[in-house]
Scaffold this active site. Sequence first.
Site, mmCIF file in Angstrom:
data_model
loop_
_atom_site.group_PDB
_atom_site.id
_atom_site.type_symbol
_atom_site.label_atom_id
_atom_site.label_comp_id
_atom_site.label_asym_id
_atom_site.label_seq_id
_atom_site.Cartn_x
_atom_site.Cartn_y
_atom_site.Cartn_z
ATOM 1 N N LYS A 51 1.066 -1.004 0.066
ATOM 2 C CA LYS A 51 0.105 0.043 -0.091
ATOM 3 C C LYS A 51 0.709 1.387 -0.137
ATOM 4 C CE LYS A 51 -3.565 2.654 0.216
ATOM 5 N NZ LYS A 51 -4.554 2.724 1.208
ATOM 6 N N LYS A 109 -0.267 12.193 4.938
ATOM 7 C CA LYS A 109 -0.214 11.100 6.376
ATOM 8 C C LYS A 109 0.482 9.928 5.666
ATOM 9 C CE LYS A 109 -2.507 7.332 7.240
ATOM 10 N NZ LYS A 109 -3.847 6.535 7.172
#
Lengths: 299, 299, 299, 299
Positions: free
Chosen positions: D171, D239
Site C-alpha cells: 500500500k 499522512k
Amino acid sequence: MTAIGFIGLGVMGRPMAEHLVRAGHEVTVHNRSQDPVRALQSAGAKAGGSAADVAAGAEVVITMLPDSPDVEAVVLGDDGVLSAAPQGLLLIDMSTIRPDTARQVGEAARARGVRFLDAPVSGGEAGAKEATLSIMVGGDAGDFQAALPVLESLGRTIVHVGPVGAGQTVKAANQLIVAGTIELVSEAIVLLEAHGVDMAPAIEVLAGGLAGNQILERKAAGMLERRFDPGFRIDLHHKDLQIVQATARDAGVAIPVTALVAQLLVALRSLDRGSLDHSAILTLIEDLSGRGGPRPTAG
Amino acid sequence: MTAIGFIGLGVMGRPMAEHLVRAGHEVTVHNRSQDPVRALQSAGAKAGGSAADVAAGAEVVITMLPDSPDVEAVVLGDDGVLSAAPQGLLLIDMSTIRPDTARQVGEAARARGVRFLDAPVSGGEAGAKEATLSIMVGGDAGDFQAALPVLESLGRTIVHVGPVGAGQTVKAANQLIVAGTIELVSEAIVLLEAHGVDMAPAIEVLAGGLAGNQILERKAAGMLERRFDPGFRIDLHHKDLQIVQATARDAGVAIPVTALVAQLLVALRSLDRGSLDHSAILTLIEDLSGRGGPRPTAG
Amino acid sequence: MTAIGFIGLGVMGRPMAEHLVRAGHEVTVHNRSQDPVRALQSAGAKAGGSAADVAAGAEVVITMLPDSPDVEAVVLGDDGVLSAAPQGLLLIDMSTIRPDTARQVGEAARARGVRFLDAPVSGGEAGAKEATLSIMVGGDAGDFQAALPVLESLGRTIVHVGPVGAGQTVKAANQLIVAGTIELVSEAIVLLEAHGVDMAPAIEVLAGGLAGNQILERKAAGMLERRFDPGFRIDLHHKDLQIVQATARDAGVAIPVTALVAQLLVALRSLDRGSLDHSAILTLIEDLSGRGGPRPTAG
Amino acid sequence: MTAIGFIGLGVMGRPMAEHLVRAGHEVTVHNRSQDPVRALQSAGAKAGGSAADVAAGAEVVITMLPDSPDVEAVVLGDDGVLSAAPQGLLLIDMSTIRPDTARQVGEAARARGVRFLDAPVSGGEAGAKEATLSIMVGGDAGDFQAALPVLESLGRTIVHVGPVGAGQTVKAANQLIVAGTIELVSEAIVLLEAHGVDMAPAIEVLAGGLAGNQILERKAAGMLERRFDPGFRIDLHHKDLQIVQATARDAGVAIPVTALVAQLLVALRSLDRGSLDHSAILTLIEDLSGRGGPRPTAG
C-alpha cells in the site's frame, strides 16, 4: 561553588564534566559504563548510583545523552532525575534531541517544581575539550541567568534564544545548514576537479568571498585529500536531520533542499559509510559523477 | 603605465575603469550607451569608437560584459577586438560567462597571436567601487603575472586557478555555493520563525559555529526585515545557474541540490521577483510554508 | 500515390520508409551511410544523392534524424531540403527535437513557400516496425489533413495538437512522464524488495489500481529480472530531458521533480550505463540504497 | 455464513460492512459515533458496545480505522479486540497504517492465539461502495485462504503479497507511485498549457503510449478544469507519504523523488489546500510557474 549532578559521560560529556570539576564545583557524575566514572573520580568528582541519586543533593543537574528516548528515560523514568529532584532544582539538558521532546520534559519538570533549560551545543569534541562550545539555550530568562555561571565553564558563545524548546530548534537549524553546506561544497569540489582546476587557490578564493563558509575553512582541506576520520559521524548527522524534518513537519515548513540532503545521508549509511565524517557526503557526489574509486567504509 | 582598452561600462565596469584611470594608466573606453563614456572622459579616459578602435593601440584590453554572446560579439565579431588587435595584446575578459565560451574565445585569440585570460570577479558593485573584488584567473602563468599589476588596481584577492576557462569554472562554483547557501539560510529562518525563536541571538550563534557563512554575516539581517533591494538580482543568479548546470553537464557531474535550487530561481522569476536581491529566495520558502504575505515584485 | 522523399534511415526511419514503399508510394530515400539505402532500393525505393536531390521532385518530404542540429543541417543547409524544394512541398519532421528549433525551421520553410509539420512519434522501434506509432502533430490544420493519408501508413494514433512546435512540446511532456514514472516504479520496487514482499503479486495489484501505468505493464517484469537490454537508451532519454528542461525554462515553468530525475540520468551516464535501457534507472536507486551488486555497463 | 465483527464505520467502512451483511454474514458492528451504527442496524447488523464486545463472539474481526494509533488502541487497548478474542479468531486490519505497526499488532495477536492479516485497500470510496476494491494482504498463506471468502464480498483484486506487514508495504508503494504520478502529470500539464498546446488531444496521445497511466485516464480531465473536489484528500496522502518515508528509512532505501514530492504536499497543506483532492498538486506547480490565479481552499 555549586552542587552539580552530571549524567552522561560520553565523548562530549566527559571533558565537560572535567571542566566543571576544575572550575571548583562539587560534581557528582553518573554514567552507564563505569570507566569514565572512575576517570572523573580521579579528577575529583563523586559517583552517584543512579540518576535519582545524582539529583537528590544537587542544585543543578546537567544531562548530556545520545537521543530523545535516553533523555526521557533518565529524566522521567523510575529512578530518574524527577523522581528525586529537590524543589527548585535547575535541570539543564545539553543533549541534541527533538524540540517537542524538550517541551514535554520541560512540562513534566515544571509540574514537579523543577526548572528546565534545553541547552544543546555545537563545536564538537574539540569544543568540549577546549570549553569553547556554542550553547543555544531555551527556557525562562531568569533560569538562563542562573545557569550562566555554570555554562561559562563549558562554552564561549552562550545565547538565550527563546522559551523551552527554542535551543533545540536552533540546533536543528544549525544541523540543517551544516549538512546542506557540506553538500554544496561537495558539488563544487567535484565540479572543479572534473574541469582540472587548481584546487588550493580555488578553495582560497571561494572562502574569501560571498561563498565563504566554515566548511570551506575547516573541512575542505580534508575533503580534497579524502580524509574522512570523524569528527562528526554521518550516522549522527542522519539522526539530526530526522529531528530537523520532524520539526519542520510539525510547523508545516517546507524544506525541499534539506529533504533531498537527508536522502543523500540515507544513501551514505546504506553504502556503509555511516561511521565516516559528515564531510564524506563528497564521496556520494563523486560516485554519482562516475568519479569514485573504491570506497573506505567505517572502521 | 599601461595602455589599456576597457569595453563595457555597466554597474561593475564603470567604477573598475575609473580605478584604472586613477592608477595612472592610459585608458581608452568603449560602451554602447554614451553616458558612462562621457563620465569616464571627464575622469581622464579617452573614448574609442568601436571595440576594434579600442584594441588597436592597446597593450591590455579588458572586457566586462553581461553574457556569453556579448563577449563573442565584442571579441570575435566584425569590428571586434581580434579584428584589430596588435600582436601580443593581453586580452582579459572579466565578464561571467560559460567556461566553454571562454575556451573558444581563448582559442580564437591565440590563433591571432593574442594572449587571453578569463578573470571573472566576485564581490559585487561594492567590491568594484572599493577595488576589493576577488578575481579568479584562468590562463598561462606568464600571462597571469603580466596582468597582475593591472588587476591589483581592481581587487584584493587575485588568484591563478588553472588554464583558460578555469576562472569561469571557479566563478560557477562560487555562484553554486552562494545560491544554495541562501536557500539553506532561508529554510533555517522560516523554520526558526515558525517556532517562535528569538531571531537575533539565533542568527548570532549560527554564524559563530560550523554553520557560519557569509550569507548569515552579510545577508541575514536584511532577510529578517524582508529588505530585498538588490544587490545581485535573481535574474542574474538564474543566468549564472544556467552556466553552472551546463558546466556540470559537460563534465558529467551530478549536482542534485543545485538543480533543485535552480528550479526555485525559475519559480521566483515566474512570480515576478526576478529584480529582487537573490536573498529573496526566502520569500519562496515562506510561500511554500504558508507564511507569505503579499509579495513585492520588482520595480 | 504520393511522391515522397525520406531522409534518415536509422533504427526508426528504415522500417518507416519501408511501410511507405509497401503502401504504394513513390519513395526516394537519402541517408549518410549507404547500407540502409541499398536495402530500401531492394524494397522498391529510389536513392537520392542529397537532401536537395530528394526534395526536388517530391510532394512530401519526411525527415527522421537524431537531434536538432541534424534537422537544421538537412533542412536549412547548403544542398538541404529548402534549397531545392518545389513550391507547396509538405515537409514533415518526425525527429524528436527542441520545440523552438521546430518553430525556427517552420518559419524558414514558410518563407520559402514550403508547408511544415512537426510530427514526433512515440512507440519505439517496435512501433516503427509494426506501424503502430503514436504521432503528435503540430502545424496548420489543413496541412495536418493533407499529411494524414501518408502518416496513416506509419502509425495508429495520429493527433493534431496545435501550431508548429506543439508536436515537439507534447513529445517533451511524454518523455518527462516516462522518465519520472520509471523513477517512481524503481523507488517502489527497491522499497518492496527491501521488505521481502512477493514481487509478482505486488506488481500485479499495483498495476491494477490508481497507481497503474505502462511502465508497470511493460517494463516491470524486465526490471525485476534486471534485464536492461535496450529498448530506449538512457543516453537518448538524457538528451530528451535536456529538451524538456530547455522547453520548461523558456516558458518559466517549474519542473522540480523532472529536474531531479534529469540529475539521476546524468549520474547513470557518468556511471557508464548510458547504453542500457532507460528502465535501468532502477540500478541507481538500488545503488543509493546499498543494494546494488556489480553493475553491467553498456556493450 | 460467518460471524463477523466490524469496527470502524467511516466513509470506507460503512459500505464495506453493508456488503458483508448483504452477503449473508452475521455482522456485529462497533463505531465511536452512533449514526452509522444505527444505519447498519437497519440493514440487519447487530451493535456491539465495545471492541471487546464485538470480538467476543466472532470468528472474524475486521478493523477499518484512520491511522496507526487508532489500530493500536482498538486492538491492544483495555477493552480492545485482544482482551476478549476467542482462540483462533481471525483479525483482519484493512486500515492503512505503518508496516511496523502492523507487525507489532500481529505479534501481539499471535501471542494471544489470534491469527492476523494486514489487508489495506485501494480503490477509494467508489471501490468500497461497488465492492471493487483492490486488497493487498500480508500474513500466513493459510490465514489468507481462510479470509478469502469474506474478502471476496469487498473487493475484486485480492492478492497475497507476503508475511504480516507486506500488505501495508505494498500500500505504501501504491501511494508513492500515485502521488509521484500526479506530480509528473501536473508538470506536464503546466508545460503544455504554457506553450499553447491543444490539451484534449495531447492528453489522449500521452495516455495512449508509454507515458500512459491511470492519473491521465481518471484525473486529467478534472485537472484541466481545475475541479479538485475529493476524492482522496491531500491531508490523507500527506499522512500516507509519512508512512512511506518511515518505511523507506527503516530499510535504508533512498527515495529522492518521493522525498521531494512529500515536501510539495507539506506546502499544499500549509497553503490551506489540504482538503482538496490530491490532484490539486497541479495548483502548486502552477503557482511555482507564475500561472496560478486565486486559489480555492478546502471547504
